[in-house]
Write a protein that holds these residues in place. Structure first.
Motif: not given
Length: 184
Positions: A33-34, A39-42, A57-58, A73-81
């Protein structure tokens, strides 16, 4: 003598039952779970495309029952929901990224029941040259500035529309005011 056999049989049965219980619970898939930063990183690193990635995490933003996390992620922008369930945990719904560029925009549609408007999430790493955005949404122009060469997550709520539809046009500019053809 008969008493020893019963005692040993009981101990043997208890050990066997304990071993079965341990095997059953250790072999079970554990839901991630986040719920917090660790836990978000996991969760992120459990996704095939992010295995072994350095995750930073930003920002985490909760909108109603939805949780959005902007990250690199490895310096590249991303997001998770994530979306909160009835037990208060945040299982993952989806993820976007990692982007090919140093600056990325993600369109966020919160749960309609929350009453929140759609938003853009802009994620940048320390190599981003994007300083300004001119965004036209359904004939309304919005100007948004960004810190240059900094790791950031910037949110921009979209204006309300009666049509419940959006048309977008946008231009990105560097610090000198020059048009960027791609958001680097």
């Amino acid at each position: 003598m008969n008493r020893n056999y019963k005692s040993n049989g009981f101990i043997l049965a208890a050990v066997a039952l304990l071993a079965i219980l341990i095997l059953y619970t250790s072999g079970k898939d554990k839901q991630l779970y986040g719920n917090d930063n660790q836990s978000v990183i996991e969760v992120i690193q459990s996704i095939d495309s992010y295995r072994g990635a350095a995750v930073e995490l930003l920002e985490t933003r909760d909108i109603g029952a939805d949780r959005y996390v902007a990250f690199l992620a490895d310096g590249k922008p991303a997001n998770i929901h994530f979306k909160q369930n009835d037990k208060g945990n945040y299982p993952m719904i989806d993820t976007e990224g990692p982007a090919r560029h140093d600056f990325a925009d993600f369109l966020i549609f919160p749960d309609k029941e929350s009453g929140n408007l759609p938003q853009f999430l802009f994620v940048a790493n320390e190599r981003s040259e994007v300083a300004k955005l001119e965004l036209t949404v359904n004939d309304e122009t919005i100007v948004q500035t960004f810190p240059v060469r900094q790791k950031t997550a910037t949110w921009l709520e979209l204006p309300n529309t009666e049509e419940h539809a959006y048309r977008f046009a946008y231009n990105y500019y560097d610090e000198a005011g020059s048009l960027l053809h791609t958001p680097n």
